[in-house]
Design a protein around this motif. Structure first.
Motif, PDB file in Angstrom:
ATOM      1  N   UNK A 102       0.825  -1.207   0.000  1.00  0.00           N
ATOM      2  CA  UNK A 102       0.000   0.000   0.000  1.00  0.00           C
ATOM      3  C   UNK A 102       0.864   1.264   0.000  1.00  0.00           C
ATOM      4  N   UNK A 103       1.858   1.297   0.882  1.00  0.00           N
ATOM      5  CA  UNK A 103       2.723   2.471   0.974  1.00  0.00           C
ATOM      6  C   UNK A 103       3.551   2.617  -0.303  1.00  0.00           C
ATOM      7  N   UNK A 104       4.038   1.519  -0.837  1.00  0.00           N
ATOM      8  CA  UNK A 104       4.831   1.579  -2.066  1.00  0.00           C
ATOM      9  C   UNK A 104       4.027   2.181  -3.213  1.00  0.00           C
ATOM     10  N   UNK A 105       2.756   1.826  -3.301  1.00  0.00           N
ATOM     11  CA  UNK A 105       1.912   2.386  -4.361  1.00  0.00           C
ATOM     12  C   UNK A 105       1.751   3.898  -4.178  1.00  0.00           C
ATOM     13  N   UNK A 106       1.514   4.336  -2.944  1.00  0.00           N
ATOM     14  CA  UNK A 106       1.347   5.764  -2.669  1.00  0.00           C
ATOM     15  C   UNK A 106       2.632   6.543  -2.956  1.00  0.00           C
ATOM     16  N   UNK A 107       3.748   6.025  -2.472  1.00  0.00           N
ATOM     17  CA  UNK A 107       5.028   6.703  -2.681  1.00  0.00           C
ATOM     18  C   UNK A 107       5.407   6.672  -4.161  1.00  0.00           C
ATOM     19  N   UNK A 108       5.092   5.576  -4.830  1.00  0.00           N
ATOM     20  CA  UNK A 108       5.363   5.477  -6.261  1.00  0.00           C
ATOM     21  C   UNK A 108       4.633   6.552  -7.053  1.00  0.00           C
ATOM     22  N   UNK A 109       3.381   6.806  -6.699  1.00  0.00           N
ATOM     23  CA  UNK A 109       2.633   7.866  -7.378  1.00  0.00           C
ATOM     24  C   UNK A 109       3.287   9.226  -7.151  1.00  0.00           C
ATOM     25  N   UNK A 110       3.747   9.469  -5.920  1.00  0.00           N
ATOM     26  CA  UNK A 110       4.414  10.743  -5.613  1.00  0.00           C
ATOM     27  C   UNK A 110       5.712  10.873  -6.401  1.00  0.00           C
ATOM     28  N   UNK A 111       6.492   9.795  -6.477  1.00  0.00           N
ATOM     29  CA  UNK A 111       7.756   9.857  -7.214  1.00  0.00           C
ATOM     30  C   UNK A 111       7.530  10.014  -8.711  1.00  0.00           C
ATOM     31  N   UNK A 112       6.462   9.458  -9.218  1.00  0.00           N
ATOM     32  CA  UNK A 112       6.143   9.663 -10.629  1.00  0.00           C
ATOM     33  C   UNK A 112       5.839  11.138 -10.885  1.00  0.00           C
ATOM     34  N   UNK A 113       5.159  11.788  -9.934  1.00  0.00           N
ATOM     35  CA  UNK A 113       4.883  13.219 -10.082  1.00  0.00           C
ATOM     36  C   UNK A 113       6.166  14.023 -10.015  1.00  0.00           C
ATOM     37  N   UNK A 114       7.110  13.597  -9.181  1.00  0.00           N
ATOM     38  CA  UNK A 114       8.408  14.280  -9.097  1.00  0.00           C
ATOM     39  C   UNK A 114       9.107  14.211 -10.453  1.00  0.00           C
ATOM     40  N   UNK A 115       9.194  13.037 -11.021  1.00  0.00           N
ATOM     41  CA  UNK A 115       9.869  12.868 -12.311  1.00  0.00           C
ATOM     42  C   UNK A 115       9.142  13.674 -13.389  1.00  0.00           C
ATOM     43  N   UNK A 116       7.826  13.644 -13.376  1.00  0.00           N
ATOM     44  CA  UNK A 116       7.057  14.381 -14.386  1.00  0.00           C
ATOM     45  C   UNK A 116       7.245  15.892 -14.249  1.00  0.00           C
ATOM     46  N   UNK A 117       7.538  16.373 -13.044  1.00  0.00           N
ATOM     47  CA  UNK A 117       7.707  17.809 -12.821  1.00  0.00           C
ATOM     48  C   UNK A 117       9.010  18.346 -13.395  1.00  0.00           C
ATOM     49  N   UNK A 118       9.917  17.455 -13.695  1.00  0.00           N
ATOM     50  CA  UNK A 118      11.202  17.870 -14.240  1.00  0.00           C
ATOM     51  C   UNK A 118      11.125  17.892 -15.746  1.00  0.00           C
TER      52      UNK A 118
END
Length: 134
Positions: free
Chosen positions: A118-134
């Motif tokens: 569950x946590x991995x899925x949530x953190x994964x979504x956040x990290x995808x947003x980080x990468x997309x922001x660059x």
């Protein structure tokens, strides 16, 4: 920006037209917006030059931590600490600036536990947003 998303891959990745320094700054800003702090910073280029006298293009590893998520997974499975923090890299490859963030779902799949998934899925979504922001 060209972005790749593959849930079974070890990392989320994007190439950007930003310079190396601009991409690093943008990563720091995006990580902060998502609730991450940068615990460690490894300048791979400088380290390899110093230790091995090897010249390479810039490569920086940011060891990012999302405290709430880290607390949840460490409370559930203390041994998971060996898989933390969430690393984000900025590098120059073939003349392009590349940003990668670890895929926590791939890392946490090593241990079968519902809280970790569950946590991995949530953190994964956040990290995808980080990468997309660059």
């Amino acid at each position: 920006m060209e972005s790749k998303k593959n849930p079974v891959s070890v990392a989320y990745e994007a190439k950007t037209a930003l310079s190396f320094d601009q991409a690093v700054e943008r990563c720091r800003e995006a990580l902060a917006r998502e609730g991450f702090g940068v615990l460690t910073e490894i300048d791979v280029q400088a380290t390899l030059k110093k230790k091995l006298d090897v010249d390479r293009d810039p490569y920086l590893i940011l060891g990012a931590c999302h405290p709430r998520s880290a607390h949840r997974v460490l409370s559930a499975v203390p041994a998971v600490g060996v898989l933390l923090p969430c690393n984000v890299t900025v590098s120059i490859e073939d003349g392009s600036t590349v940003v990668r963030a670890m895929n926590p779902e791939a890392a946490m799949s090593l241990i079968s536990h519902p809280v970790l998934q569950e946590v991995a899925a949530e953190v994964g979504e956040a990290l995808q947003r980080v990468v997309a922001a660059v």
